[in-house]
Every structure is written in C-alpha cells, then in structure tokens.
Design a protein around this motif. Structure first.
Motif, PDB file in Angstrom:
ATOM      1  N   ALA A   1       0.832  -1.208   0.000  1.00  0.00           N
ATOM      2  CA  ALA A   1       0.000   0.000   0.000  1.00  0.00           C
ATOM      3  C   ALA A   1       0.862   1.252   0.000  1.00  0.00           C
ATOM      4  O   ALA A   1       0.585   2.214  -0.736  1.00  0.00           O
ATOM      5  N   TRP A   2       1.917   1.264   0.806  1.00  0.00           N
ATOM      6  CA  TRP A   2       2.808   2.424   0.814  1.00  0.00           C
ATOM      7  C   TRP A   2       3.489   2.587  -0.543  1.00  0.00           C
ATOM      8  O   TRP A   2       3.702   3.713  -1.010  1.00  0.00           O
ATOM      9  N   ARG A   3       3.836   1.468  -1.176  1.00  0.00           N
ATOM     10  CA  ARG A   3       4.472   1.565  -2.499  1.00  0.00           C
ATOM     11  C   ARG A   3       3.474   2.107  -3.532  1.00  0.00           C
ATOM     12  O   ARG A   3       3.855   2.849  -4.449  1.00  0.00           O
ATOM     13  N   ALA A   4       2.205   1.753  -3.375  1.00  0.00           N
ATOM     14  CA  ALA A   4       1.177   2.304  -4.261  1.00  0.00           C
ATOM     15  C   ALA A   4       1.047   3.812  -4.042  1.00  0.00           C
ATOM     16  O   ALA A   4       0.980   4.593  -5.004  1.00  0.00           O
ATOM     17  N   GLN A   5       1.011   4.230  -2.777  1.00  0.00           N
ATOM     18  CA  GLN A   5       0.914   5.658  -2.470  1.00  0.00           C
ATOM     19  C   GLN A   5       2.122   6.415  -3.008  1.00  0.00           C
ATOM     20  O   GLN A   5       1.998   7.517  -3.555  1.00  0.00           O
ATOM     21  N   LEU A   6       3.285   5.816  -2.867  1.00  0.00           N
ATOM     22  CA  LEU A   6       4.511   6.437  -3.362  1.00  0.00           C
ATOM     23  C   LEU A   6       4.450   6.614  -4.878  1.00  0.00           C
ATOM     24  O   LEU A   6       4.818   7.668  -5.414  1.00  0.00           O
ATOM     25  N   ALA A   7       3.979   5.577  -5.574  1.00  0.00           N
ATOM     26  CA  ALA A   7       3.862   5.668  -7.038  1.00  0.00           C
ATOM     27  C   ALA A   7       2.853   6.739  -7.437  1.00  0.00           C
ATOM     28  O   ALA A   7       3.034   7.430  -8.455  1.00  0.00           O
ATOM     29  N   VAL A   8       1.782   6.909  -6.640  1.00  0.00           N
ATOM     30  CA  VAL A   8       0.794   7.953  -6.920  1.00  0.00           C
ATOM     31  C   VAL A   8       1.428   9.331  -6.771  1.00  0.00           C
ATOM     32  O   VAL A   8       1.194  10.230  -7.591  1.00  0.00           O
ATOM     33  N   ILE A   9       2.228   9.507  -5.716  1.00  0.00           N
ATOM     34  CA  ILE A   9       2.932  10.786  -5.531  1.00  0.00           C
ATOM     35  C   ILE A   9       3.834  11.068  -6.731  1.00  0.00           C
ATOM     36  O   ILE A   9       3.850  12.180  -7.278  1.00  0.00           O
ATOM     37  N   GLN A  10       4.604  10.063  -7.147  1.00  0.00           N
ATOM     38  CA  GLN A  10       5.490  10.246  -8.292  1.00  0.00           C
ATOM     39  C   GLN A  10       4.700  10.501  -9.573  1.00  0.00           C
ATOM     40  O   GLN A  10       5.138  11.258 -10.441  1.00  0.00           O
TER      41      GLN A  10
END
Length: 556
Positions: free
Chosen positions: A345-354
């Motif tokens: 989930a954090w990796r998904a959020q990180l990809a959304v930020i990027q």
C-alpha cells in the motif's frame, strides 16, 4: 549471522520420506529415492525456490507475481502464475500433494520437504545459473546471494524437531526483537477501566496495522529483551473532567521514552469519536515510530521489516525526489522480510505521488505499478486503514473514480479513526466529489490528529487547498506557508501560494514563490502552470484560482 533452518534440512540419517530441494548450486528437486523432479522452466524453478526458502514455506500469490512477472498486468501475471504452478505439478508427479495452493497463497508441506545444506567450502552459489529476467527477482536474488557470501544463508545438517523451525533468512522475526505490552491501570470494572480499554483497543489496532510486533495486554509476566511497555491510566477530575495519561517505556533500559496526557469534559461517549483521544493515540504512534527508526548501533544484525518500513515512510514524506526512490527500495526489502499488504500500500501511495509530481518512471509505468501494488495490498490486508486510505487515493488520482475512493476512505475512517491519513483520504474524496464543507471538516480533523508529527505538512497543505476552494483565502495562505516551511521540497503548496498571492496582487510574494518553484522544477514556467492542462493544479482550475493575466504579468 542468521538463524539456521534446522528442522527443514536433511537430517544426518538422510531425507527419509521428504523431497530434497537444493538451492545452493544448480536448483534441483529430488524424490526420496533420488528421482529428479525439477521443473524445466526457469520461472517454475524460481517460484519453488521463493516458497521453499521462506520460514513458513508459504508465499502470497500477489507477492510471487511481483517477483516473477512484475512487468505484466495483474491479470496476465495471475495467468502466468497459474501456468507455472501447473508445470510444477506435472514435474512433481506422485508427490504433487506437497504443493498446496488456494486463491491467496502458495505453500509447501513443510513436513515433506528438506533443504540441502550449503557446502562447507562455500563454493556453490545460491541458485547458481538461474536465469529469470525480471528486475524484482534479480533484486531478491542479489540480496540472497549477498547474504550467502556473508554466511547468513548457511544451513545445518543437524536434525531438529519440526516444531523448532526457525527462519532461513538472516533477519530476525520482527516480533522476536520487539514486543509491546499494554498495562491499563484500572483493576476494577467501571468507567475508568472502560476508557483505558477503549484507548488500548484503538492503539493496539494502529500498531498492528503499521508494524509487525507482538502486542499483549495486561501480561506483566512476559518480560524478556526488547519489551516496550505502554502504561495507560484514566483518572477523574472534580467529577466534571476525565483525563488519560499514556507512558511509553523501554523495559531493558528502564527509560521513559515518551509520555503525555489529555483532559476532556466528562463525556460517556466512545473515545474513538473523541479527536483529543485519537490525537493522543497518533502521537503515541509517532513516539513508537521514533523507536522503530532509531539509528542502528554498529555491529547490529540485519535490519528488520519494522525498521525498514518506518525509515521508508520518513523518506517518503520528505517529498525529496531521491528520497522517494530510496523509500521504494526500503519498502521492497521490508516486504521481503515480512510480506504484508501495508508495504504494498505504501508503495502504491509512493507511485501515486510520483505520478502526480511527474517524477521517475513514465506515467504509464507508474500507473500500472500503483494499480498492481494496490490490488495486492487489498488482497492481503483488506481491513487495514493504511491500506484503505492509500487505495482511496489511488482510485481517485489514477481512475478519477470518486465513488470508489469515497467508499474506501469512509471504511478507512471506520476501521481506525485515529489515523490522520484516513481522514486525509476522506477529505480528498469529498472535495473531488463536490462536498466541500464536509471535505473542510475532514481535513481539519486530519490536521488536528497529525499535530506534532511528520504528517503535519501534509495535512496543513490539504487544509490550505480546501480553504482556498471554499473562499477562505487568508487561512489558505497561512496553512500553505506552514506546509511549505515544514517540507521545503513539497511543491503543491507553492503552486497554490502563487495563485493566491496573484489574486491579491502581491507581486513580490508571487516572484518569491516562482523563484522557489523554478529551483525545484527546472522546467517550470508560469505559462505551463496557466495553460498546460496536464500540470498538477486541477483543483485550482476547477475553483477558478488560476488567473492567467495576473500570473503572466508578474513573470514579465
């Protein structure tokens, strides 16, 4: 040096009725009578190896897909996994019942397999010659080979009882190094006991959602190394107010690491609806995060998933480009050690930020990556508020699915009302859904909960955004400036400040903000902000805050 997998290696008397799996040297699976049962395909071999070296002999389907088919979509990856499993079943023949699968997990019967120990000379490479061209698998393989070179993947030929199984990997079980014990003070049933128990319920949920820790309540007999104790005491003042005091202590050093209390008017309602108590819970989580991410002493063992995940979040919310990339690597390593949905989930959020900030990979690749991580996270931990809030953000940003985002965010708040990210996601969904006043209310709750935490800049910006949209210009400027001061590399508040100062005719402030944005975005221009519909200021456009003439006049 890592612990040895004594219970699942070949005993001195031979492998008995177990299949023997060789992971040092060329990968091989043998029947008890020496027959070669190795599947031919490299990815089928890799799949078996990934499962066999796990301490529990089980891996999630989504985790396996990520390691072997990370460059494919979810549906295509799932189909490839099914094909590899079918190949393994054919290779195993009569021993096929060793392999167990369901909709979520692939596992091996740990009583029916044995791992061949590494040669004492160390001459055999871990999974020697295996050729799987997937970046995620290659990262995993490099890490395992590095540990093998350090002696951290050595196996022992000594037989042991099956119940004594311990991990093959050198990193310790996170729960083994740190345990959390809640000690509510009230011994007799009553209002104070109820308040303490309610707080412990919310705090324990927050801890389990975020960390892989062994959490206990009212069990002072379980001491041992690495114990963190959280004392919770409710008290009454003059019959009109109730207080709650919380202390976090390190039992080993007998040090009080953090303490705080809140006092509120006497209210018999559930404290999960009290913003003061939920804020106290989040500040306890911040203190616990400080413990989890503390600098590791020289000579300490391999980092555990809690340390890696906590450090990744600190880097992710620094909003620096390089730190975001580092955070993704840390989360990948944390997932290796503890394959939990929250890391995906954090990796998904990180990809959304990027994706929003146009950093790193192509937007198409970031979208696909975020969608894959989000799907895996939801499958693994569907009732984790961190997972639900990250998914709500992903559905809104990547799909513009306001209804789905709103439902996920509401569920996140219901699951854990002490999580400011849950309220942040709800405010976002409400804002884009057109319910601006409710969005403002939710954003203010997120801001209150995240006071004195690393998330303050995040929630202050959201209040600024919604205040700007709802014609609270002075409040918007104030909170955008605070957000920018707390996170100088965070670009969104600067964009709003440009528009807000321009609407007031404050050319000096617009010039100051423009200069800062140009340093952070070398390709930034006011014209791009005004005319490029792909530039990330969509809510400003919808609210009519982009006043092209005022902005371009300043640039001239």
């Amino acid at each position: 040096m890592g612990k040895l997998l004594d219970s699942a290696v070949i005993p001195e008397g031979g492998s008995g009725n177990r299949l023997t799996i060789t992971v040092f040297g060329q990968f091989r699976v043998e029947s008890p009578d020496g027959k070669d049962l190795t599947p031919k395909g490299a990815k089928a071999q890799g799949l078996l190896a990934l499962v066999a070296v796990d301490a529990r002999r089980r891996r999630g389907r989504s985790w396996l897909q990520d390691k072997l088919w990370s460059d494919r979509g979810q549906a295509q990856g799932a189909a490839s996994l099914r094909q590899a499993l079918a190949e393994i079943r054919r290779a195993l023949g009569e021993a096929v019942d060793v392999l167990r699968t369901d909709r979520r997990v692939v596992s091996l019967d740990e009583m029916r397999i044995a791992l061949r120990p590494a040669p004492e000379t160390g001459s055999a490479e871990f999974l020697e010659g295996i050729d799987i061209r997937d970046a995620e698998f290659e990262d995993w393989l490099r890490g395992m080979r590095s540990r093998a070179e350090e002696g951290a993947l050595a196996l022992s030929g000594k037989a042991a009882a099956p119940a004594a199984a311990t991990p093959l990997l050198s990193a310790p079980d996170p729960a083994e190094g740190r345990r959390v014990l809640f000690l509510p003070a009230a011994e007799e049933p009553g209002l104070l006991r109820l308040i303490e128990d309610q707080f412990v319920d919310v705090a324990a949920r927050s801890i389990r959602e975020t960390y892989s820790l062994d959490v206990h309540i009212r069990d002072p007999g379980r001491s041992g190394p690495g114990l963190l104790m959280i004392s919770v005491q409710a008290f009454e003042l003059r019959g009109t107010h109730l207080g709650l005091r919380v202390i976090l202590e390190d039992v080993d050093s007998q040090r009080a690491l953090w303490s705080e209390n809140v006092v509120t008017p006497h209210d018999p309602g559930p404290i999960s609806q009290s913003i003061d108590h939920m804020g106290l819970c989040h500040r306890l989580m911040n203190a616990l995060s400080d413990v989890m991410t503390a600098a590791r002493p020289a000579g300490a063992g391999d980092p555990d998933a809690n340390w890696l995940g906590g450090l990744a979040l600190r880097k992710m919310f620094s909003m620096r480009h390089k730190a975001l990339e580092e955070a993704d690597g840390l989360l990948a390593r944390a997932s290796e050690l503890s394959p939990r949905g929250v890391f995906d989930a954090w990796r998904a959020q990180l990809a959304v930020i990027q994706y929003v900030e146009r950093q790193g990979s192509s937007r198409t690749e970031l979208r696909e990556r975020a969608e894959a991580y989000a799907a895996r996270a939801l499958a693994a931990e569907p009732m984790n508020s961190n997972v639900l809030s990250c998914l709500a953000n992903a559905r809104l940003v990547l799909e513009e699915n306001r209804a789905a985002s709103g439902e996920l965010a509401k569920l996140s708040v219901e699951v854990n009302s002490a999580n400011p990210l849950s309220w942040w996601a709800l405010a976002n969904a409400q804002l884009y859904g057109g319910d601006q006043e409710e969005a403002y209310r939710s954003a203010k709750i997120a801001q209150k909960l995240s006071e004195n935490s690393v998330l303050k800049f995040w929630s202050d910006f959201q209040v600024a955004l919604i205040a700007a949209v709802t014609n609270r210009a002075e409040e918007a400027i104030n909170h955008a400036e605070i957000s920018s001061a707390l996170a100088p590399n965070f670009r969104p508040p600067l964009r709003y400040l440009m528009a807000l100062y321009a609407s007031r005719g404050d050319e000096g402030s617009v010039a100051r903000i423009t200069e800062r944005l140009c340093r952070l975005e070398p390709d930034f221009t006011v014209d791009r902000m005004v005319n490029d519909t792909a530039y990330p200021v969509s809510m400003m456009r919808r609210a009519g805050l982009i006043q092209g003439r005022r902005l371009t006049d300043v640039e001239r």
